[in-house]
Design a protein around this motif. Structure first.
Motif, short mmCIF file in Angstrom:
data_model
loop_
_atom_site.label_atom_id
_atom_site.label_comp_id
_atom_site.label_asym_id
_atom_site.label_seq_id
_atom_site.Cartn_x
_atom_site.Cartn_y
_atom_site.Cartn_z
N GLU A 273 0.83 -1.21 0.00
CA GLU A 273 0.00 0.00 0.00
C GLU A 273 0.86 1.27 0.00
O GLU A 273 0.40 2.36 -0.29
CB GLU A 273 -0.94 0.01 1.20
CG GLU A 273 -0.26 0.22 2.54
CD GLU A 273 -1.26 0.39 3.67
OE1 GLU A 273 -1.75 1.54 3.84
OE2 GLU A 273 -1.55 -0.60 4.37
N ILE A 274 2.16 1.12 0.33
CA ILE A 274 3.10 2.24 0.24
C ILE A 274 3.34 2.53 -1.24
O ILE A 274 3.42 1.60 -2.05
CB ILE A 274 4.43 1.89 0.93
CG1 ILE A 274 4.20 1.42 2.35
CG2 ILE A 274 5.40 3.06 0.89
CD1 ILE A 274 5.43 0.84 3.01
N PRO A 275 3.46 3.78 -1.65
CA PRO A 275 3.77 4.07 -3.05
C PRO A 275 5.00 3.30 -3.52
O PRO A 275 6.00 3.18 -2.79
CB PRO A 275 4.02 5.58 -3.06
CG PRO A 275 3.22 6.09 -1.92
CD PRO A 275 3.28 5.02 -0.87
N GLY A 276 4.92 2.79 -4.74
CA GLY A 276 6.02 1.98 -5.27
C GLY A 276 7.35 2.70 -5.25
O GLY A 276 8.40 2.09 -5.02
N GLU A 277 7.32 4.01 -5.49
CA GLU A 277 8.57 4.76 -5.51
C GLU A 277 9.24 4.76 -4.14
O GLU A 277 10.47 4.75 -4.02
CB GLU A 277 8.31 6.20 -5.96
CG GLU A 277 7.79 6.34 -7.38
CD GLU A 277 6.28 6.14 -7.48
OE1 GLU A 277 5.76 6.19 -8.60
OE2 GLU A 277 5.64 5.93 -6.42
N VAL A 278 8.43 4.78 -3.07
CA VAL A 278 8.98 4.78 -1.72
C VAL A 278 9.54 3.40 -1.39
O VAL A 278 10.61 3.27 -0.77
CB VAL A 278 7.90 5.19 -0.70
CG1 VAL A 278 8.46 5.13 0.72
CG2 VAL A 278 7.40 6.58 -1.01
N ILE A 279 8.83 2.36 -1.79
CA ILE A 279 9.34 0.99 -1.59
C ILE A 279 10.69 0.83 -2.29
O ILE A 279 11.66 0.32 -1.71
CB ILE A 279 8.33 -0.05 -2.11
CG1 ILE A 279 7.04 -0.02 -1.28
CG2 ILE A 279 8.95 -1.45 -2.11
CD1 ILE A 279 5.95 -0.93 -1.80
N ARG A 280 10.73 1.30 -3.52
CA ARG A 280 11.97 1.17 -4.29
C ARG A 280 13.10 1.97 -3.64
O ARG A 280 14.23 1.49 -3.52
CB ARG A 280 11.74 1.65 -5.72
CG ARG A 280 12.95 1.49 -6.62
CD ARG A 280 12.63 1.96 -8.03
NE ARG A 280 13.78 1.85 -8.90
CZ ARG A 280 13.81 2.24 -10.17
NH1 ARG A 280 12.70 2.75 -10.71
NH2 ARG A 280 14.90 2.12 -10.89
N ALA A 281 12.80 3.20 -3.20
CA ALA A 281 13.82 4.03 -2.57
C ALA A 281 14.32 3.39 -1.28
O ALA A 281 15.52 3.41 -0.99
CB ALA A 281 13.26 5.42 -2.28
N THR A 282 13.40 2.79 -0.51
CA THR A 282 13.78 2.14 0.74
C THR A 282 14.71 0.97 0.49
O THR A 282 15.78 0.86 1.10
CB THR A 282 12.52 1.65 1.48
OG1 THR A 282 11.65 2.74 1.71
CG2 THR A 282 12.88 0.99 2.79
N ILE A 283 14.30 0.09 -0.40
CA ILE A 283 15.08 -1.12 -0.67
C ILE A 283 16.40 -0.77 -1.35
O ILE A 283 17.44 -1.36 -1.07
CB ILE A 283 14.25 -2.10 -1.51
CG1 ILE A 283 13.06 -2.60 -0.68
CG2 ILE A 283 15.08 -3.26 -2.00
CD1 ILE A 283 12.11 -3.52 -1.44
N ARG A 284 16.36 0.22 -2.23
CA ARG A 284 17.57 0.60 -2.96
C ARG A 284 18.59 1.26 -2.04
O ARG A 284 19.77 0.90 -2.03
CB ARG A 284 17.19 1.58 -4.08
CG ARG A 284 18.33 1.97 -4.99
CD ARG A 284 17.92 3.12 -5.90
NE ARG A 284 18.78 3.27 -7.05
CZ ARG A 284 19.95 3.87 -7.02
NH1 ARG A 284 20.41 4.36 -5.89
NH2 ARG A 284 20.68 3.98 -8.13
N ALA A 285 18.13 2.25 -1.26
CA ALA A 285 19.05 3.04 -0.45
C ALA A 285 19.64 2.23 0.70
O ALA A 285 20.83 2.34 1.01
CB ALA A 285 18.34 4.28 0.09
N ASN A 286 18.83 1.42 1.34
CA ASN A 286 19.28 0.75 2.55
C ASN A 286 19.88 -0.63 2.32
O ASN A 286 20.79 -1.04 3.05
CB ASN A 286 18.10 0.62 3.54
CG ASN A 286 17.62 1.98 4.02
OD1 ASN A 286 18.38 2.74 4.58
ND2 ASN A 286 16.36 2.28 3.79
N GLN A 287 19.40 -1.34 1.31
CA GLN A 287 19.86 -2.71 1.11
C GLN A 287 20.53 -2.95 -0.24
O GLN A 287 20.98 -4.05 -0.51
CB GLN A 287 18.68 -3.69 1.26
CG GLN A 287 18.10 -3.76 2.66
CD GLN A 287 19.13 -4.12 3.70
OE1 GLN A 287 19.54 -3.29 4.47
NE2 GLN A 287 19.58 -5.37 3.70
#
Length: 726
Positions: A273-287
């Motif tokens: 339910e989180i915007p896809g761009e935020v999911i991508r930014a989270t996974i990209r930046a942190n992991q």
């Protein structure tokens, strides 16, 4: 011919530094070799997280012998001059010098110095340690006991070993004999830190690459990237999903691993339910992981791909599970931020919708945009006023443009953007849509930052264009007014990118207004003057003075340079750019149309002939103006003093061509204007064949030169032909 293998083995090199470091290593060594007369056939450099490697092919076994002739003093010169000559030449006496005779019969000494070339191995032993000691890392460190010594070796991370071998393919290579920072060059390297940490003896590049591969190290970063991308696509396909490709992340991940192993991770579907761009930014930046798309829905899937640096015994299950736990924790934070941003702010609940409340918070905090340019709130007010003013020029609704500009920076104080700055603009659009803003307004909030690079798309919706231009024009004018201009390679406020953004927005949307007019409106806003009462306002003179100031002219010149660079990259000739820019035109669309028409015209026979005739006339005028003074022939030629048929014909042709060209230019038909001027080709040729310009009669001479000046002015209607080569 011989080859060089040079490897610098260290602790992990940051991924962002690897490509530049490999390029620097290649340049430093090859430049030093060439400077010493050692040419080579080919060179290539490579980087992994723990090593920089250079391979040079086709080096000679020794430097070429050198012979230098050094001219000395004349025979019989003072003793001091003779002594200095002998010392510089390394001679013990004049008996070692040669005596030559010059054209006037004078004699002088010549030193013939022959220097035998050194073995390349010795030259490398001089070059390589100097390269290591002076390597241009952005950041470096000292380590161990040696760090306390005077002038210790500095490296990006502790340096452990150096491989340096040199020799022909058919023989056992030599180790280049040198030592630096307590490390002696040799032929021993090491494989993967965990999978094959043992020492490896290498000879030359081919067996070096092969042995590294056996030791679970892929040397070539391009090969690592290809392997990661291929495996990611295969694993995604096996899951019925699609990889969301990310070239920047791919390059970064390839710099983190020496033996890439792609694994599949998973997170709870409820996080979608989180915007896809935020999911991508989270996974990209942190992991540093890749996200996957579900082709059935077009949205993201609750699975991701990670790249490991080890071959685990359990096939990577534990690694994937561990990454999944971290991703879930990060997404829990992101979900909290996402929901918090949609909730009212207690201290600003009476300020309207959630995004308006964030805007009120931004203003209340007095967040500074720049110390000399005031707060973000003041900047928003300027962008709103300028967007409203520009809206009619780009076909946008002024109220919508103003509303979009007002909300454009509000997401800067949201929780999501605070955690993931790369989502600014995009999150503003999402929140605007959620609170029921007009779709054009919401789109403009995201698009006003664009384009952010040469390959980024530009906004095309009128409201988005108005806000994008207002934002960039305000930035450019503001920093120019406080003297923060780009210098050399330094451009800390990305003003070159902003200027190219304005240029692309104007050209690709075919917007018809002049840059001076756009900056005039921005100046009006800066001075707090209402555009509707500008002519009557007491501060209007301040704006008029600014538009004629050197700083303002410098800003327009800066734009002209950016436009020239942009057009040159599209294939336009630099001399045609100069010829059109000399007219002082600031309508970018018209400038491009003129250049295109001029280039086509000059490729024709008439165009080439007219250019030749123009240059002949211009050269004559230039020579005669030196005698009579600049502007001496600018008065209109007198028809009564036209005595020869050819000059009468040229005058008549110019009158007709000028009128036709002027009419065509007013209708912006540049091809027709040039076609009209092409009719001057024949009468111009006839004039030069039959008429003596510098007649003995001074009145005839001045009139004929005025006729040529009239020709020059006629041709300058379309471009300054003096700037055109050929």
């Amino acid at each position: 011919m011989s080859d060089l293998l040079f490897e610098l083995f260290s602790e992990e090199i940051p991924a962002r530094m690897q490509a530049q470091a490999a390029a620097d290593l290649k340049k430093l060594v090859t430049d030093a070799l060439v400077a010493r007369g050692l040419l080579y056939e080919a060179a290539a450099s490579f980087a992994t997280p723990r090593r920089l490697t250079l391979h040079i092919v086709g080096l000679p076994a020794r430097q070429p012998d050198q012979r230098e002739e050094k001219k000395g003093p004349r025979v019989g010169a003072p003793d001091a001059a003779i002594a200095g000559f002998l010392k510089s030449a390394g001679f013990a006496s004049l008996d070692e010098a040669r005596i030559d005779t010059d054209k006037k019969g004078g004699q002088f000494y010549v030193a013939v110095i022959e220097k035998k070339g050194a073995p390349t191995l010795d030259v490398l032993a001089e070059i390589l340690p100097a390269v290591v000691k002076n390597f241009p890392w952005p950041k470096s460190m000292r380590w161990g006991a040696a760090s306390a010594e005077p002038n210790p070796l500095r490296w990006v991370r502790p340096l452990h070993a150096i491989v340096a071998t040199f020799g022909p393919e058919t023989e056992e290579p030599d180790v280049v004999p040198f030592e630096v920072g307590g490390i002696t060059a040799g032929n021993i390297t090491y494989g993967h830190r965990f999978l094959a940490p043992q020492a490896i003896k290498v000879r030359r590049f081919d067996d070096y690459v092969s042995k590294l591969c056996d030791a679970k190290v892929v040397l070539d970063p391009a090969r690592r990237r290809d392997s990661i991308l291929h495996d990611c696509k295969d694993l995604a396909f096996a899951q019925g999903l699609e990889l969301v490709e990310d070239d920047g992340l791919l390059h970064e991940v390839a710099g983190l691993v020496e033996w890439p192993v792609v694994l599949l991770g998973e997170f709870d579907a409820s996080f979608l339910e989180i915007p896809g761009e935020v999911i991508r930014a989270t996974i990209r930046a942190n992991q540093k992981c890749f996200v996957l798309r579900d082709p059935a829905t077009g949205g993201l899937a609750n699975k991701f791909l990670l790249v490991s640096n080890v071959l685990a015994r359990d096939g990577g299950k534990a690694i994937a599970a561990g990454n999944g736990r971290v991703v879930r924790a990060r997404l829990s934070d992101a979900l909290y931020f996402w929901k918090t941003d949609q909730a009212p702010l207690p201290d600003f609940a009476d300020c309207g919708k959630p995004l308006d409340q964030r805007l009120a918070k931004l203003r209340a905090l007095n967040i500074v945009f720049h110390a000399k340019l005031g707060t973000q709130g003041a900047r928003i007010d300027r962008i709103v006023a300028l967007a409203r003013e520009l809206a009619p020029k780009v076909g946008a609704d002024p109220d919508k443009a103003a509303r979009a500009a007002e909300l454009a920076k509000a997401d800067l104080v949201t929780e999501v953007v605070g955690e993931f700055p790369e989502t600014q603009g995009l999150m503003g659009r999402r929140y605007a849509e959620l609170q029921g803003e007009d779709l054009e307004v919401a789109a403009a909030i995201e698009d006003h930052y664009k384009p952010q690079g040469p390959t980024d798309r530009i906004p095309t919706a009128p409201v988005s264009v108005a806000v994008a231009l207002a934002d960039k024009l305000d930035t450019l004018l503001g920093f120019w007014m406080i003297g923060e201009k780009p210098t050399g390679s330094k451009d800390p406020f990305a003003l070159r990118r902003a200027a190219l953004g304005v240029i692309r927005n104007i050209l690709e949307n075919k917007l018809r207004f002049g840059l001076q007019d756009a900056f005039r409106h921005s100046l009006i806003v800066w001075n707090g003057i209402s555009p509707n009462v500008f002519d009557e306002h007491a501060e209007g003179e301040i704006v008029r003075q600014n538009t004629t100031s050197p700083e303002f002219s410098g800003l327009l010149a800066f734009f002209a340079d950016r436009l020239k660079i942009d057009l040159r990259e599209r294939g336009a000739r630099h001399d045609l750019l100069d010829a059109v820019f000399a007219l002082g035109e600031d309508d970018l669309v018209l400038i491009v149309q003129r250049i295109e028409a001029l280039e086509k015209f000059l490729k024709t026979e008439d165009g080439a002939s007219l250019l030749a005739g123009y240059k002949r006339a211009a050269n004559i005028l230039k020579a005669e103006e030196k005698k009579d003074g600049a502007g001496a022939f600018e008065t209109a030629p007198s028809a009564d003093l036209l005595t020869e048929a050819e000059e009468k014909a040229l005058f008549a042709a110019m009158e007709a061509a000028t009128a036709e060209a002027d009419s065509a230019l007013k209708s912006e038909n540049f091809a027709a204007a040039m076609q009209a001027l092409s009719t001057l080709r024949a009468p111009t040729d006839a004039f030069f064949d039959k008429v003596t310009v510098n007649a003995e009669n001074p009145d005839l001479r001045k009139n004929r030169l005025s006729l040529l000046a009239h020709l020059r002015r006629a041709i300058h209607l379309v471009a300054d032909f003096s700037k055109i080569g050929g």
